[in-house]
Design a protein around this motif. Structure first.
Motif, PDB file in Angstrom:
ATOM      1  N   UNK A   1      12.908   8.127  -0.959  1.00  0.00           N
ATOM      2  CA  UNK A   1      12.913   9.686  -1.307  1.00  0.00           C
ATOM      3  C   UNK A   1      13.510  10.386  -0.031  1.00  0.00           C
ATOM      4  N   UNK A   2      13.877   9.767   1.310  1.00  0.00           N
ATOM      5  CA  UNK A   2      14.239  10.506   2.432  1.00  0.00           C
ATOM      6  C   UNK A   2      15.537  10.772   2.394  1.00  0.00           C
TER       7      UNK A   2
ATOM      8  N   UNK B   1      18.357 -15.006   4.572  1.00  0.00           N
ATOM      9  CA  UNK B   1      18.206 -14.583   3.086  1.00  0.00           C
ATOM     10  C   UNK B   1      17.416 -13.232   2.845  1.00  0.00           C
ATOM     11  N   UNK B   2      17.792 -12.653   2.048  1.00  0.00           N
ATOM     12  CA  UNK B   2      17.080 -11.257   1.450  1.00  0.00           C
ATOM     13  C   UNK B   2      16.998 -11.226  -0.009  1.00  0.00           C
ATOM     14  N   UNK B   3      15.618 -10.970  -0.285  1.00  0.00           N
ATOM     15  CA  UNK B   3      15.032 -11.031  -1.675  1.00  0.00           C
ATOM     16  C   UNK B   3      14.373  -9.632  -1.825  1.00  0.00           C
ATOM     17  N   UNK B   4      14.918  -9.153  -3.074  1.00  0.00           N
ATOM     18  CA  UNK B   4      14.286  -7.664  -3.561  1.00  0.00           C
ATOM     19  C   UNK B   4      13.191  -8.162  -4.443  1.00  0.00           C
ATOM     20  N   UNK B   5      12.085  -8.190  -4.125  1.00  0.00           N
ATOM     21  CA  UNK B   5      10.919  -8.620  -4.959  1.00  0.00           C
ATOM     22  C   UNK B   5      10.454  -7.512  -6.030  1.00  0.00           C
ATOM     23  N   UNK B   6      10.720  -6.254  -5.267  1.00  0.00           N
ATOM     24  CA  UNK B   6      10.596  -5.309  -6.476  1.00  0.00           C
ATOM     25  C   UNK B   6      11.339  -4.174  -5.536  1.00  0.00           C
ATOM     26  N   UNK B   7      11.864  -3.022  -6.292  1.00  0.00           N
ATOM     27  CA  UNK B   7      12.548  -2.043  -5.716  1.00  0.00           C
ATOM     28  C   UNK B   7      12.296  -1.550  -4.361  1.00  0.00           C
ATOM     29  N   UNK B   8      10.904  -1.636  -3.983  1.00  0.00           N
ATOM     30  CA  UNK B   8      10.467  -1.254  -3.134  1.00  0.00           C
ATOM     31  C   UNK B   8       9.736  -2.341  -1.939  1.00  0.00           C
ATOM     32  N   UNK B   9       9.859  -3.588  -2.343  1.00  0.00           N
ATOM     33  CA  UNK B   9       9.597  -4.502  -1.551  1.00  0.00           C
ATOM     34  C   UNK B   9      10.588  -5.764  -1.489  1.00  0.00           C
ATOM     35  N   UNK B  10      10.931  -5.984  -0.002  1.00  0.00           N
ATOM     36  CA  UNK B  10      11.881  -6.828   0.352  1.00  0.00           C
ATOM     37  C   UNK B  10      11.405  -8.077   1.224  1.00  0.00           C
ATOM     38  N   UNK B  11      11.870  -9.080   0.984  1.00  0.00           N
ATOM     39  CA  UNK B  11      11.748 -10.476   2.050  1.00  0.00           C
ATOM     40  C   UNK B  11      12.990 -10.695   2.459  1.00  0.00           C
ATOM     41  N   UNK B  12      13.052 -10.830   3.813  1.00  0.00           N
ATOM     42  CA  UNK B  12      13.985 -11.132   4.724  1.00  0.00           C
ATOM     43  C   UNK B  12      13.660 -12.521   5.525  1.00  0.00           C
ATOM     44  N   UNK B  13      14.527 -13.371   5.917  1.00  0.00           N
ATOM     45  CA  UNK B  13      14.437 -14.477   6.687  1.00  0.00           C
ATOM     46  C   UNK B  13      15.776 -14.539   7.374  1.00  0.00           C
TER      47      UNK B  13
ATOM     48  N   UNK C   1       7.566   2.832   0.629  1.00  0.00           N
ATOM     49  CA  UNK C   1       7.057   3.657  -0.338  1.00  0.00           C
ATOM     50  C   UNK C   1       7.090   5.071   0.016  1.00  0.00           C
ATOM     51  N   UNK C   2       7.866   5.835  -0.534  1.00  0.00           N
ATOM     52  CA  UNK C   2       8.195   7.334  -0.383  1.00  0.00           C
ATOM     53  C   UNK C   2       8.113   7.412   1.173  1.00  0.00           C
ATOM     54  N   UNK C   3       7.045   7.873   1.841  1.00  0.00           N
ATOM     55  CA  UNK C   3       7.101   8.331   3.111  1.00  0.00           C
ATOM     56  C   UNK C   3       6.779   7.281   4.407  1.00  0.00           C
ATOM     57  N   UNK C   4       6.250   6.097   3.531  1.00  0.00           N
ATOM     58  CA  UNK C   4       5.840   4.919   4.765  1.00  0.00           C
ATOM     59  C   UNK C   4       6.918   3.697   4.292  1.00  0.00           C
TER      60      UNK C   4
ATOM     61  N   UNK D   1       6.782   9.089   7.675  1.00  0.00           N
ATOM     62  CA  UNK D   1       7.440  10.244   7.970  1.00  0.00           C
ATOM     63  C   UNK D   1       6.852  11.061   7.120  1.00  0.00           C
ATOM     64  N   UNK D   2       5.995  12.004   7.954  1.00  0.00           N
ATOM     65  CA  UNK D   2       5.179  13.041   7.554  1.00  0.00           C
ATOM     66  C   UNK D   2       6.048  14.166   6.760  1.00  0.00           C
ATOM     67  N   UNK D   3       7.209  14.558   7.442  1.00  0.00           N
ATOM     68  CA  UNK D   3       8.149  15.572   6.913  1.00  0.00           C
ATOM     69  C   UNK D   3       9.547  15.458   7.514  1.00  0.00           C
ATOM     70  N   UNK D   4      10.337  16.471   7.447  1.00  0.00           N
ATOM     71  CA  UNK D   4      11.592  16.297   8.053  1.00  0.00           C
ATOM     72  C   UNK D   4      11.522  16.501   9.628  1.00  0.00           C
ATOM     73  N   UNK D   5      10.177  16.886  10.096  1.00  0.00           N
ATOM     74  CA  UNK D   5       9.947  17.249  11.513  1.00  0.00           C
ATOM     75  C   UNK D   5       9.131  16.103  12.072  1.00  0.00           C
ATOM     76  N   UNK D   6       8.065  15.770  11.526  1.00  0.00           N
ATOM     77  CA  UNK D   6       7.187  14.541  12.333  1.00  0.00           C
ATOM     78  C   UNK D   6       7.330  13.556  11.553  1.00  0.00           C
ATOM     79  N   UNK D   7       7.404  12.218  12.639  1.00  0.00           N
ATOM     80  CA  UNK D   7       7.073  10.961  12.005  1.00  0.00           C
ATOM     81  C   UNK D   7       6.038  10.236  13.072  1.00  0.00           C
TER      82      UNK D   7
END
Length: 803
Positions: free
Chosen positions: A31-32, A661-673, A708-711, A762-768
């Motif tokens: 969502x960034x 190797x890059x596997x998209x386990x879920x749209x928000x979860x990736x595994x890389x080697x 996940x969103x801001x994380x 990322x709390x908002x556009x200003x702070x992370x």
């Protein structure tokens, strides 16, 4: 009243219509808001780019039936204006888990699609850098998973790429060559002079890059692109910037970074500054006792004493501090011209050569002092780009760089009153003219010329620490030595079809080296050297898009490294009992390379890449036994040593496999080697072979990345295989004080792993906020060939604010 109400509604309608033409683009996973997303249309002919807030005005795109929306690292969208309107003027881009569509600069110095380049090129983007949150640029390269890093001390980092390192790999900063005439075959620490906090993008060519970049680019080319001045898209003026503060526990790091961009339509300014303070590094708790620090030397009231370390995991005298500064000014008078001046400056405190402080003689520590003076680097860079085409070129660019390097070495034996010192200064001047020309839609050439001049000043002296009396001593290099290079290159690309791209290149290089040797302290049988040599190199390769998600590439080429002042004129103690002396009769070393690779995407969830490579080096410049005036030993600074010199005395073979190797386990979860296996051998004087010093052991990493969103959270494992005693290079066996001992008492490198986690919120556009724990299980390990033990469990906290 009715008319007023109607007028108000009309105003609101048109206001909404104008506002609705502003599109916001976001990352579909987080969502960034996405900056620098490009919108292009041919009918009407127009383009636009999103700003810092991910917003772009599409007023000029009305009625467009085909708008191509692109961003590096994301899947391309093609939509009409009406479709964008139906989506409510909000777009979400999906991260592209393959690198086939990336745009890169390194292969030809001009923007091109990675899928058209027959080379393995590693890219590291701004988001990767923020998540990695590295202390230094050396640590940044380590986080790529494909570059191995050696460290002789905390303030260091010598990259190893495909079995080569130091003066066989090239460092470029914003297109300016950092390698200079005193880059040595031993470990080189200059990469830490580049501020990791100011890097905007990193591209690493894995394998030779000599056709474009010249001498030294045998193993690879590291291109660092630092913060670029950004202009205003209209006549308004504005500014933006960032402040970052970071702390880490393993060496009580305290870093503060600041950058500011001031933008107008024709002028732009960037200022960047970083300050870092690192205290003594703490190693892990679980591992070989041989890596601990049982004692150290302390000078008390002018007397050297050996002090028992009350915390053997604290690597006493490893801390240092560093300052980095960048100032850039850019001017764009019109659509065709672009001018930029940049000043880079970096300096450190004194840095103890930690591995030398571990050396012992007769059971006691040998040195009371061994440290580098401040490592200082200044670069002035002028860049001019011209993009109004003619029959000779479509675009042209000019780069001129002037760099000043200062480094020094200081050592004193235990209980000696004499401190030996050498100071080196290098002035490096370079000019590059680069051009690109397209012929139709299928052919293009890039070509250019380059001139480089390095002047080396070197002095040596001894100082009595009690009386402060100073006397002359041998310098490390011949004072006043000069190294020059003149080159021209041509690279041709032919897009034979939509699937097949052919690329070839050729380069001619002329090298001059002039040096006069000081015979005051050593009676050399020669007075001077004048090397005048030339080399042709070439490359040939192709890429083949076998299917929409399958890319194959192959390339073969040659590379070279011309002897520099370090090879020809150095005098120093390389290992205990061995003194390296000048050798005026050297030729360039030459390499033949071939590699083949595949990048494959399976559906939308899986992608992998595999590359196999082989490099054969002839007339390799290596350290071997030598004689002066018929003698094989010499007394130097009170020590009797075996004489050695750099010589064209070997052949070397390096081969290996790199895979990812890059596997998209879920749209928000990736595994890389990432996995890297390299084997290197060099020829000895008796015809036998021995392991190549800079061929790293098997290494890799495995990552689980959650967005996940801001994380964004990265849980990862880093691992290295062991290096058995029989697999150590002879020069490493001589440094047994750096290694653990196997069951037979021989030096070796145990295998190791670390479990780590890093996260950005990322709390908002200003702070992370960033946090992390490295080496969670507190392993005690020392990477291959390194002189300092790696950090133990390390807690990291950082806060960033944008304004």
């Amino acid at each position: 009243m009715y008319k007023k109400l109607l007028g108000f509604l009309l105003i609101q309608f048109f206001s909404f219509g104008l506002f609705a033409q502003e599109v916001t683009v976001k990352d579909s996973s987080t969502g960034e808001n996405l900056e620098s997303v490009t919108f292009n249309s041919n009918h009407p002919k127009t383009s636009a780019i999103t700003n810092k807030m991910g917003v772009v005005d599409l007023s000029n795109f009305k009625d467009a039936r085909k708008i191509v929306i692109r961003m590096l690292g994301y899947e391309t969208l093609t939509l009409s204006y009406s479709q964008i309107k139906e989506l409510g003027f909000k777009l979400f881009l999906t991260p592209d888990n393959t690198s086939l569509n990336e745009v890169i600069l390194s292969a030809s110095k001009w923007e091109e699609s990675k899928k058209s380049v027959p080379n393995s090129i590693l890219t590291f983007k701004p988001k990767d850098i923020v998540l990695a949150n590295p202390q230094t640029t050396a640590d940044l390269l380590t986080n790529t998973g494909k570059v191995f890093m050696q460290k002789s001390q905390l303030g260091g980092g010598s990259p190893m790429i495909r079995g080569f390192a130091t003066n066989r790999v090239l460092i470029n900063v914003d297109g300016i060559r950092m390698n200079n005439a005193i880059f040595r075959s031993g470990n080189v620490q200059n990469v830490i002079s580049i501020d990791a906090n100011s890097i905007q993008n990193t591209e690493v060519i894995l394998g030779p890059g000599t056709v474009i970049y010249g001498s030294d680019a045998i193993g690879g080319v590291m291109n660092f692109y630092t913060l670029a001045p950004e202009f205003s898209s209209d006549k308004s003026q504005y500014y933006f910037g960032n402040v970052m503060s970071r702390w880490s526990s393993a060496n009580n790091e305290k870093t503060l970074h600041f950058n500011l961009n001031v933008a107008s339509e024709k002028w732009a300014f960037v200022t960047s500054a970083s300050f870092s303070d690192f205290e003594d590094l703490r190693m892990g708790n679980h591992g070989p006792d041989a890596y601990t620090r049982p004692d150290y030397v302390q000078t008390i009231d002018g007397v050297d004493e050996i002090i028992t370390n009350d915390n053997r995991e604290r690597q006493v005298a490893s801390g240092y501090n560093q300052i980095n500064f960048i100032q850039k000014i850019a001017y764009k008078p019109n659509a065709f011209w672009y001018f930029k001046y940049a000043l880079h400056y970096s300096t450190t405190s004194d840095i103890n050569r930690y591995d030398q402080l571990l050396r012992r003689r007769d059971g006691n520590l040998r040195f009371a002092e061994w440290y580098y003076g401040p490592q200082e680097w200044t670069m002035h860079h002028l860049k001019i780009k011209y993009s109004k085409g003619n029959k000779w070129f479509d675009k042209a660019q000019f780069n001129a760089g002037f760099q000043q390097f200062e480094e020094s070495r200081h050592n004193r034996n235990f209980n000696s009153l004499t401190r030996n010192s050498t100071i080196e200064n290098v002035d490096a001047f370079s000019i590059n003219f680069d051009f690109i020309k397209k012929f139709g839609s299928k052919n293009r050439i890039s070509y250019g010329v380059e001139y480089i001049l390095n002047n080396v000043n070197s002095t040596g002296f001894q100082r009595n620490i009690e009386t402060q009396e100073q006397s002359n001593a041998p310098s490390r290099y011949p004072d006043g030595a000069r190294w020059q290079s003149l080159a021209a290159y041509l690279q041709y690309e032919n897009k034979l079809s939509e699937k097949f791209t052919f690329q070839s290149g050729i380069r001619f290089n002329q090298i001059w080296l002039d040096a006069t040797f000081d015979k005051t302290f050593v009676n050399y049988p020669f007075d001077k050297t004048n090397i005048n040599t030339s080399a042709f190199t070439g490359s040939l390769g192709f890429t083949y898009l076998a299917a929409k998600n399958t890319a194959l590439f192959y390339n073969a080429g040659t590379a070279f490294r011309s002897p520099n002042v370090d090879d020809v004129g150095k005098i120093y103690e390389s290992t205990p009992g061995n003194l390296v002396v000048p050798n005026p009769n050297l030729e360039f070393e030459y390499a033949y390379n071939t590699e083949v690779g595949i990048q494959q995407k399976i559906g939308k969830s899986i992608s992998f890449d595999v590359t196999g490579f082989y490099t054969h080096v002839i007339d390799a410049l290596v350290r071997r036994n030598y004689t002066l005036n018929g003698e094989s030993t010499i007394e130097f600074q009170g020590e009797v040593s075996n004489i050695q010199a750099i010589q064209n005395a070997a052949k070397a073979n390096v081969y290996g496999i790199q895979a990812g190797l890059n596997v998209e386990l879920l749209p928000y979860l990736h595994w890389k080697t990432n996995a890297n296996w390299t084997k290197g051998e060099e020829e000895l004087d008796n015809g036998d072979t021995a392991p190549l010093r800079h061929a790293a052991p098997f290494f890799g990493d495995t990552r689980l990345i959650l967005k996940l969103n801001k994380w964004t959270t990265d849980l990862f494992l880093v691992y290295n295989s062991q290096v058995k005693a029989e697999d150590l290079a002879p020069s490493e066996v001589e440094k047994d004080y750096l290694y653990a001992s196997d069951a037979n008492g021989n030096p070796y490198v145990p295998s190791w792993y670390t479990l780590n986690v890093k996260s950005v919120f990322k709390l908002n556009e200003t702070w992370s906020f960033s946090s992390g724990i490295e080496n969670i299980t507190d392993q005690r390990y020392r990477p291959y060939s390194s002189g300092i033990t790696a950090p133990g469990r390390n807690f990291i906290l950082a806060v960033r604010t944008a304004f």
